[in-house]
Design a protein around this motif. Structure first.
Motif, PDB file in Angstrom:
ATOM      1  N   PRO A  79       0.758  -1.014   0.126  1.00 46.51           N
ATOM      2  CA  PRO A  79      -0.105  -0.184  -0.297  1.00 46.51           C
ATOM      3  C   PRO A  79       0.829   1.233   0.088  1.00 46.51           C
ATOM      4  N   LYS A  80       0.360   2.390  -0.446  1.00 51.68           N
ATOM      5  CA  LYS A  80       0.752   3.703  -0.536  1.00 51.68           C
ATOM      6  C   LYS A  80       1.434   4.228   0.665  1.00 51.68           C
ATOM      7  N   LYS A  81       2.648   4.534   0.602  1.00 51.40           N
ATOM      8  CA  LYS A  81       3.618   5.010   1.819  1.00 51.40           C
ATOM      9  C   LYS A  81       4.207   6.239   1.544  1.00 51.40           C
ATOM     10  N   THR A  82       3.785   7.303   2.539  1.00 53.18           N
ATOM     11  CA  THR A  82       4.439   8.660   2.566  1.00 53.18           C
ATOM     12  C   THR A  82       4.965   8.979   3.801  1.00 53.18           C
ATOM     13  N   GLU A  83       6.069   9.444   3.719  1.00 51.38           N
ATOM     14  CA  GLU A  83       6.708  10.090   4.945  1.00 51.38           C
ATOM     15  C   GLU A  83       6.939  11.621   4.994  1.00 51.38           C
ATOM     16  N   TYR A  84       6.913  12.031   6.025  1.00 54.39           N
ATOM     17  CA  TYR A  84       7.025  13.680   6.357  1.00 54.39           C
ATOM     18  C   TYR A  84       8.312  13.828   6.868  1.00 54.39           C
ATOM     19  N   SER A  85       9.373  14.514   6.622  1.00 55.69           N
ATOM     20  CA  SER A  85      10.507  14.916   7.302  1.00 55.69           C
ATOM     21  C   SER A  85      11.051  16.263   7.233  1.00 55.69           C
ATOM     22  N   ILE A  86      11.875  16.810   8.226  1.00 53.20           N
ATOM     23  CA  ILE A  86      12.275  18.009   8.145  1.00 53.20           C
ATOM     24  C   ILE A  86      13.309  18.317   7.169  1.00 53.20           C
ATOM     25  N   THR A  87      13.246  19.556   6.598  1.00 53.72           N
ATOM     26  CA  THR A  87      14.238  20.159   5.724  1.00 53.72           C
ATOM     27  C   THR A  87      15.372  20.752   6.579  1.00 53.72           C
ATOM     28  N   SER A  88      16.523  21.086   5.701  1.00 54.05           N
ATOM     29  CA  SER A  88      17.583  21.813   6.250  1.00 54.05           C
ATOM     30  C   SER A  88      16.960  23.238   6.811  1.00 54.05           C
ATOM     31  N   LEU A  89      16.163  23.838   6.154  1.00 57.48           N
ATOM     32  CA  LEU A  89      15.511  25.305   6.525  1.00 57.48           C
ATOM     33  C   LEU A  89      14.641  24.813   7.943  1.00 57.48           C
ATOM     34  N   GLY A  90      13.987  23.762   7.991  1.00 56.42           N
ATOM     35  CA  GLY A  90      13.277  23.131   9.214  1.00 56.42           C
ATOM     36  C   GLY A  90      14.226  23.052  10.342  1.00 56.42           C
ATOM     37  N   ASN A  91      15.435  22.596  10.044  1.00 55.43           N
ATOM     38  CA  ASN A  91      16.331  22.178  10.997  1.00 55.43           C
ATOM     39  C   ASN A  91      17.022  23.489  11.902  1.00 55.43           C
ATOM     40  N   LYS A  92      16.918  24.546  11.034  1.00 58.25           N
ATOM     41  CA  LYS A  92      17.177  25.923  11.629  1.00 58.25           C
ATOM     42  C   LYS A  92      16.283  26.189  12.726  1.00 58.25           C
ATOM     43  N   LEU A  93      15.211  25.544  12.859  1.00 59.23           N
ATOM     44  CA  LEU A  93      14.082  26.000  14.012  1.00 59.23           C
ATOM     45  C   LEU A  93      14.533  25.334  15.196  1.00 59.23           C
ATOM     46  N   ILE A  94      15.631  24.466  15.219  1.00 60.33           N
ATOM     47  CA  ILE A  94      15.877  23.622  16.347  1.00 60.33           C
ATOM     48  C   ILE A  94      16.406  24.704  17.717  1.00 60.33           C
ATOM     49  N   PRO A  95      17.131  25.622  17.472  1.00 61.49           N
ATOM     50  CA  PRO A  95      17.470  26.439  18.455  1.00 61.49           C
ATOM     51  C   PRO A  95      16.317  27.289  18.990  1.00 61.49           C
ATOM     52  N   VAL A  96      15.385  27.565  18.287  1.00 57.69           N
ATOM     53  CA  VAL A  96      14.149  28.328  18.463  1.00 57.69           C
ATOM     54  C   VAL A  96      13.223  27.595  19.298  1.00 57.69           C
ATOM     55  N   PHE A  97      13.120  26.233  18.993  1.00 56.76           N
ATOM     56  CA  PHE A  97      12.287  25.124  19.959  1.00 56.76           C
ATOM     57  C   PHE A  97      12.815  25.008  21.081  1.00 56.76           C
ATOM     58  N   ILE A  98      14.234  24.717  21.202  1.00 60.56           N
ATOM     59  CA  ILE A  98      14.893  24.816  22.405  1.00 60.56           C
ATOM     60  C   ILE A  98      14.474  26.093  23.353  1.00 60.56           C
ATOM     61  N   ALA A  99      14.910  27.310  22.749  1.00 66.47           N
ATOM     62  CA  ALA A  99      14.643  28.527  23.479  1.00 66.47           C
ATOM     63  C   ALA A  99      13.163  28.505  23.831  1.00 66.47           C
ATOM     64  N   LEU A 100      12.172  28.013  23.359  1.00 70.54           N
ATOM     65  CA  LEU A 100      10.751  28.061  23.637  1.00 70.54           C
ATOM     66  C   LEU A 100      10.430  27.188  24.695  1.00 70.54           C
ATOM     67  N   THR A 101      11.287  25.995  24.813  1.00 65.84           N
ATOM     68  CA  THR A 101      10.851  24.992  25.559  1.00 65.84           C
ATOM     69  C   THR A 101      11.635  25.601  26.930  1.00 65.84           C
ATOM     70  N   GLU A 102      12.763  25.999  26.918  1.00 64.13           N
ATOM     71  CA  GLU A 102      13.340  26.474  28.192  1.00 64.13           C
ATOM     72  C   GLU A 102      12.532  27.667  28.932  1.00 64.13           C
ATOM     73  N   PHE A 103      11.743  28.663  27.929  1.00 65.68           N
ATOM     74  CA  PHE A 103      11.235  29.702  28.377  1.00 65.68           C
ATOM     75  C   PHE A 103       9.913  28.710  29.177  1.00 65.68           C
ATOM     76  N   GLY A 104       9.330  28.099  28.348  1.00 67.97           N
ATOM     77  CA  GLY A 104       7.808  27.501  28.655  1.00 67.97           C
ATOM     78  C   GLY A 104       8.281  26.705  29.974  1.00 67.97           C
ATOM     79  N   ASN A 105       9.348  26.197  30.296  1.00 66.36           N
ATOM     80  CA  ASN A 105       9.951  25.511  31.709  1.00 66.36           C
ATOM     81  C   ASN A 105       9.822  26.404  32.590  1.00 66.36           C
ATOM     82  N   GLN A 106      10.018  27.679  32.520  1.00 66.32           N
ATOM     83  CA  GLN A 106      10.153  28.594  33.487  1.00 66.32           C
ATOM     84  C   GLN A 106       8.625  29.149  34.068  1.00 66.32           C
ATOM     85  N   LEU A 107       7.820  29.022  33.212  1.00 67.46           N
ATOM     86  CA  LEU A 107       6.399  29.466  33.610  1.00 67.46           C
ATOM     87  C   LEU A 107       5.750  28.760  34.778  1.00 67.46           C
TER      88      LEU A 107
END
Length: 107
Positions: A79-107
């Motif tokens: 059967p049909k198989k489709t996968e979604y994955s992050i691009t190199s542009l999307g990987n640049k969001l890693i520091p943003v998500f880390i910062a958002l996580t750290e900020f959220g953990n302080q609330l």
């Protein structure tokens, strides 16, 4: 069938607003945080977000593909198989998500 039209146009005058528009959406942060870890199929995303409709998820995935944050790979099999994955542009969001996580953990 008509072509897809993004509901919120991207702004070019504010970098923060532009970034927030790319990653905001009811399910985008959850989808992106999982795709930053590994590639996923739609059914895996649905299992992780059971309260999200398939239509809402596919809409948000489509927006993120158009924005270049993720990519969709169709496998030539039955059967049909489709996968979604992050691009190199999307990987640049890693520091943003880390910062958002750290900020959220302080609330």
């Amino acid at each position: 069938m008509s072509s897809y039209q993004r509901k919120t146009p991207l702004k070019n005058d504010c970098s923060i607003e532009k970034t927030l528009l790319l990653i905001s959406g009811k399910w985008k942060p959850a989808i992106l945080s999982e795709l930053l870890k590994r590639s996923l199929r739609l059914k895996d995303i649905q299992e992780g977000l059971p309260e999200a409709s398939k239509r809402a998820l596919t809409q948000q995935l489509k927006e993120m593909i158009e924005d270049g944050l993720i990519q969709k790979k169709d496998f030539n099999q039955y059967p049909k198989k489709t996968e979604y994955s992050i691009t190199s542009l999307g990987n640049k969001l890693i520091p943003v998500f880390i910062a958002l996580t750290e900020f959220g953990n302080q609330l």
